[in-house]
Design a protein around this motif. Structure first.
Motif, PDB file in Angstrom:
ATOM      1  N   SER A   1       1.218  -1.237  -0.091  1.00 38.60           N
ATOM      2  CA  SER A   1      -0.039   0.041  -0.239  1.00 38.60           C
ATOM      3  C   SER A   1       1.165   1.719  -0.186  1.00 38.60           C
ATOM      4  CB  SER A   1      -0.966   0.368   1.214  1.00 38.60           C
ATOM      5  OG  SER A   1      -1.951  -0.916   1.108  1.00 38.60           O
ATOM      6  N   LYS A   2       0.380   2.322  -0.214  1.00 40.56           N
ATOM      7  CA  LYS A   2       1.316   3.510  -0.659  1.00 40.56           C
ATOM      8  C   LYS A   2       0.264   4.499   0.118  1.00 40.56           C
ATOM      9  CE  LYS A   2       4.737   4.962  -3.311  1.00 40.56           C
ATOM     10  NZ  LYS A   2       6.120   4.434  -4.084  1.00 40.56           N
ATOM     11  N   PHE A   3       1.575   5.225   0.613  1.00 39.13           N
ATOM     12  CA  PHE A   3       0.734   6.305   1.547  1.00 39.13           C
ATOM     13  C   PHE A   3       1.802   7.553   1.342  1.00 39.13           C
ATOM     14  CE2 PHE A   3      -0.580   2.483   3.848  1.00 39.13           C
ATOM     15  CZ  PHE A   3      -2.351   2.932   4.296  1.00 39.13           C
ATOM     16  N   GLY A   4       1.422   8.818   0.628  1.00 42.88           N
ATOM     17  CA  GLY A   4       2.391   9.629   0.274  1.00 42.88           C
ATOM     18  C   GLY A   4       3.279   7.847  -0.249  1.00 42.88           C
ATOM     19  N   ASN A   5       5.113   9.576  -0.461  1.00 41.31           N
ATOM     20  CA  ASN A   5       5.777   8.125  -0.948  1.00 41.31           C
ATOM     21  C   ASN A   5       5.867   7.572   0.304  1.00 41.31           C
ATOM     22  OD1 ASN A   5       7.503   9.446   0.765  1.00 41.31           O
ATOM     23  ND2 ASN A   5       9.247   9.906  -0.988  1.00 41.31           N
ATOM     24  N   THR A   6       5.761   6.952   0.660  1.00 38.37           N
ATOM     25  CA  THR A   6       5.823   5.928   1.501  1.00 38.37           C
ATOM     26  C   THR A   6       4.814   4.356   1.146  1.00 38.37           C
ATOM     27  OG1 THR A   6       6.338   6.976   3.637  1.00 38.37           O
ATOM     28  CG2 THR A   6       6.478   4.905   4.081  1.00 38.37           C
ATOM     29  N   THR A   7       6.099   3.449   0.874  1.00 39.91           N
ATOM     30  CA  THR A   7       5.830   1.914   1.108  1.00 39.91           C
ATOM     31  C   THR A   7       5.404   0.903   1.712  1.00 39.91           C
ATOM     32  OG1 THR A   7       6.068   2.110  -1.529  1.00 39.91           O
ATOM     33  CG2 THR A   7       5.464   0.166  -0.925  1.00 39.91           C
ATOM     34  N   VAL A   8       4.669   0.999   2.428  1.00 39.94           N
ATOM     35  CA  VAL A   8       3.720  -0.433   3.778  1.00 39.94           C
ATOM     36  C   VAL A   8       3.318  -1.359   2.860  1.00 39.94           C
ATOM     37  CG1 VAL A   8       2.172  -0.590   5.595  1.00 39.94           C
ATOM     38  CG2 VAL A   8       2.702   1.660   4.802  1.00 39.94           C
ATOM     39  N   ILE A   9       4.269  -2.573   3.594  1.00 38.87           N
ATOM     40  CA  ILE A   9       4.514  -3.642   3.086  1.00 38.87           C
ATOM     41  C   ILE A   9       4.101  -4.735   4.147  1.00 38.87           C
ATOM     42  CG2 ILE A   9       6.371  -5.574   2.040  1.00 38.87           C
ATOM     43  CD1 ILE A   9       7.633  -3.607   0.808  1.00 38.87           C
ATOM     44  N   LEU A  10       2.600  -5.385   3.819  1.00 35.27           N
ATOM     45  CA  LEU A  10       2.318  -5.954   5.007  1.00 35.27           C
ATOM     46  C   LEU A  10       2.426  -7.554   4.543  1.00 35.27           C
ATOM     47  CD1 LEU A  10       0.075  -6.647   7.397  1.00 35.27           C
ATOM     48  CD2 LEU A  10      -1.679  -6.910   5.587  1.00 35.27           C
ATOM     49  N   LEU A  11       3.323  -8.400   5.468  1.00 32.47           N
ATOM     50  CA  LEU A  11       4.263  -9.803   4.999  1.00 32.47           C
ATOM     51  C   LEU A  11       3.477 -10.693   5.366  1.00 32.47           C
ATOM     52  CD1 LEU A  11       7.564  -9.027   5.358  1.00 32.47           C
ATOM     53  CD2 LEU A  11       6.647  -8.874   3.374  1.00 32.47           C
ATOM     54  N   ASP A  12       3.174 -11.501   5.014  1.00 32.11           N
ATOM     55  CA  ASP A  12       2.346 -13.076   5.733  1.00 32.11           C
ATOM     56  C   ASP A  12       3.308 -14.073   6.040  1.00 32.11           C
ATOM     57  OD1 ASP A  12       1.231 -15.652   5.895  1.00 32.11           O
ATOM     58  OD2 ASP A  12      -0.023 -15.554   4.171  1.00 32.11           O
ATOM     59  N   THR A  13       3.402 -14.361   7.290  1.00 37.50           N
ATOM     60  CA  THR A  13       4.773 -14.857   7.688  1.00 37.50           C
ATOM     61  C   THR A  13       4.029 -16.343   8.633  1.00 37.50           C
ATOM     62  OG1 THR A  13       4.732 -13.613  10.104  1.00 37.50           O
ATOM     63  CG2 THR A  13       6.678 -12.866   8.264  1.00 37.50           C
ATOM     64  N   LEU A  14       3.217 -16.653   8.256  1.00 41.32           N
ATOM     65  CA  LEU A  14       2.439 -18.005   8.526  1.00 41.32           C
ATOM     66  C   LEU A  14       3.021 -19.279   7.912  1.00 41.32           C
ATOM     67  CD1 LEU A  14       0.169 -19.612   9.892  1.00 41.32           C
ATOM     68  CD2 LEU A  14      -1.498 -19.134   8.362  1.00 41.32           C
ATOM     69  N   ASP A  15       3.655 -20.534   8.461  1.00 41.80           N
ATOM     70  CA  ASP A  15       4.239 -21.571   8.207  1.00 41.80           C
ATOM     71  C   ASP A  15       2.938 -22.400   8.521  1.00 41.80           C
ATOM     72  OD1 ASP A  15       5.160 -23.447   7.713  1.00 41.80           O
ATOM     73  OD2 ASP A  15       7.336 -24.045   8.716  1.00 41.80           O
ATOM     74  N   GLU A  16       2.110 -22.737   7.653  1.00 39.70           N
ATOM     75  CA  GLU A  16       1.595 -23.839   8.941  1.00 39.70           C
ATOM     76  C   GLU A  16       1.880 -25.832   9.040  1.00 39.70           C
ATOM     77  OE1 GLU A  16      -1.958 -23.508   6.003  1.00 39.70           O
ATOM     78  OE2 GLU A  16      -3.312 -22.792   7.717  1.00 39.70           O
ATOM     79  N   MET A  17       3.586 -25.540   8.037  1.00 40.33           N
ATOM     80  CA  MET A  17       4.815 -26.703   8.419  1.00 40.33           C
ATOM     81  C   MET A  17       5.382 -27.036   9.215  1.00 40.33           C
ATOM     82  SD  MET A  17       2.616 -28.381   6.745  1.00 40.33           S
ATOM     83  CE  MET A  17       3.573 -30.164   6.027  1.00 40.33           C
ATOM     84  N   ALA A  18       4.971 -25.651  10.316  1.00 40.79           N
ATOM     85  CA  ALA A  18       6.321 -25.353  11.412  1.00 40.79           C
ATOM     86  C   ALA A  18       6.328 -26.202  12.633  1.00 40.79           C
ATOM     87  CB  ALA A  18       5.913 -23.851  12.259  1.00 40.79           C
ATOM     88  N   PRO A  19       7.231 -26.679  12.191  1.00 46.41           N
ATOM     89  CA  PRO A  19       7.820 -27.981  13.040  1.00 46.41           C
ATOM     90  C   PRO A  19       7.260 -27.976  14.637  1.00 46.41           C
ATOM     91  CG  PRO A  19      10.197 -27.007  12.456  1.00 46.41           C
ATOM     92  CD  PRO A  19       8.915 -26.470  11.898  1.00 46.41           C
ATOM     93  N   ASP A  20       7.384 -26.873  15.240  1.00 47.59           N
ATOM     94  CA  ASP A  20       6.821 -26.343  16.651  1.00 47.59           C
ATOM     95  C   ASP A  20       5.262 -25.649  16.995  1.00 47.59           C
ATOM     96  OD1 ASP A  20       7.044 -23.416  15.246  1.00 47.59           O
ATOM     97  OD2 ASP A  20       8.994 -24.083  16.028  1.00 47.59           O
ATOM     98  N   LYS A  21       5.070 -25.684  15.412  1.00 49.13           N
ATOM     99  CA  LYS A  21       3.717 -25.210  14.847  1.00 49.13           C
ATOM    100  C   LYS A  21       3.157 -23.821  15.567  1.00 49.13           C
ATOM    101  CE  LYS A  21       1.081 -29.226  15.999  1.00 49.13           C
ATOM    102  NZ  LYS A  21       1.832 -30.044  15.613  1.00 49.13           N
ATOM    103  N   HIS A  22       4.279 -23.497  15.995  1.00 44.73           N
ATOM    104  CA  HIS A  22       3.992 -22.003  16.428  1.00 44.73           C
ATOM    105  C   HIS A  22       5.510 -20.926  15.344  1.00 44.73           C
ATOM    106  CE1 HIS A  22       0.227 -22.262  18.509  1.00 44.73           C
ATOM    107  NE2 HIS A  22       0.809 -22.769  18.996  1.00 44.73           N
TER     108      HIS A  22
END
Ligand SMILES: [Fe+2]
Length: 267
Positions: free
Chosen positions: A103-124
């Motif tokens: 998303s762009k707000f003025g000249n600043t870009t906001v980057i929203l990341l998706d860090t979910l790993d449903e296969m994580a060995p520790d679940k979280h």
């Protein structure tokens, strides 16, 4: 200086059928937070939810969240956390694949990341797979100005050993990308349920509280499942293009009346 304002919510942990978390209603906490935020920051341009939208990743929980968000008069951006599940989320919100956005707000870009790993060995713990790393490289390269990173999992240690064991597993690889891009001004995450301010490779890193239950300040060894009933909170991010300012606001306090001291008092 003119700022563009965006609101940051995280770790809403919505449940279903009135189920509570340590005696708290996540739904009521979220409604309270939204009411407070929209009443005091109605000029915000957008609202971002930084994962752990629900407590168990169940379809009925996402339905509850969808209903609560239906009346929010701002563009809403959602991403996922370790308590979420992609398939039930997609069924309710109609969005498949990785929940990342630019998303762009003025000249600043906001980057929203998706860090979910449903296969994580520790679940979280979290992970950015090769596809998401490539997407991040492109997003930063196309930013054409300062960039702000929003994500669920943390990539800087917090001092909570239990939480640091379930951070972003490939944080070094991600930090390589962020530093080489050269335009990242602030990294903000949820996951910890506590306000924390630190840095990673010289970049400011801030972590904001949950709208519901918080992490008690018991540093060192300990469970990642500890919770305490402290006020919920949200973030207010001000972007000018030259500066990024993050405020955090607690809500639901017993008394939050604003009083102007007439003496010499200055906070
Ligand atoms: Fe959480």
């Amino acid at each position: 200086m003119t700022f563009q304002k965006i609101l940051l919510f995280t770790d809403t942990h919505i449940t279903a059928a009135g189920a509570d978390i340590i005696g708290l209603s996540p739904q009521e906490r979220l409604k309270q937070g939204l009411e407070h935020a929209l009443a005091t920051h109605g000029d915000a341009k957008a609202i971002f939810f930084m994962g752990d939208l629900t407590h168990h990743g169940e379809e009925k929980e996402y339905q509850e969240l969808r209903d609560i968000l239906a009346d929010v008069p701002l563009p809403v951006h959602l991403t996922l956390g370790n308590h979420d599940q992609r398939t039930p989320f997609a069924k309710v919100f109609g969005r498949t694949g990785f929940q990342h956005s630019v998303s762009k707000f003025g000249n600043t870009t906001v980057i929203l990341l998706d860090t979910l790993d449903e296969m994580a060995p520790d679940k979280h713990s979290g992970l950015l797979c090769e596809d998401r790393l490539e997407w991040l490289r492109d997003a930063l390269a196309n930013a054409d100005g300062p960039a702000i990173i929003l994500m669920h999992h943390h990539l800087a240690p917090t001092g909570f050993d239990g939480m640091d064991a379930i951070d972003l597993r490939n944080r070094d690889e991600v930090l390589d990308i962020l530093t080489s891009a050269g335009n990242v001004r602030h990294i903000i995450n949820g996951h910890i349920h506590r306000s924390i301010f630190t840095s990673a490779r010289g970049m400011p890193v801030s972590m904001i509280k949950s709208t519901c239950h918080q992490m008690p300040l018991q540093l060192g060894p300990g469970s990642s499942a500890l919770s305490v009933n402290e006020p919920g909170a949200f973030g207010v991010l001000l972007l000018s293009g030259k500066q990024c300012i993050l405020h955090t606001e607690d809500f639901g306090l017993t008394s939050a009346e604003v009083v102007e001291e007439t003496g010499s008092f200055t906070p």
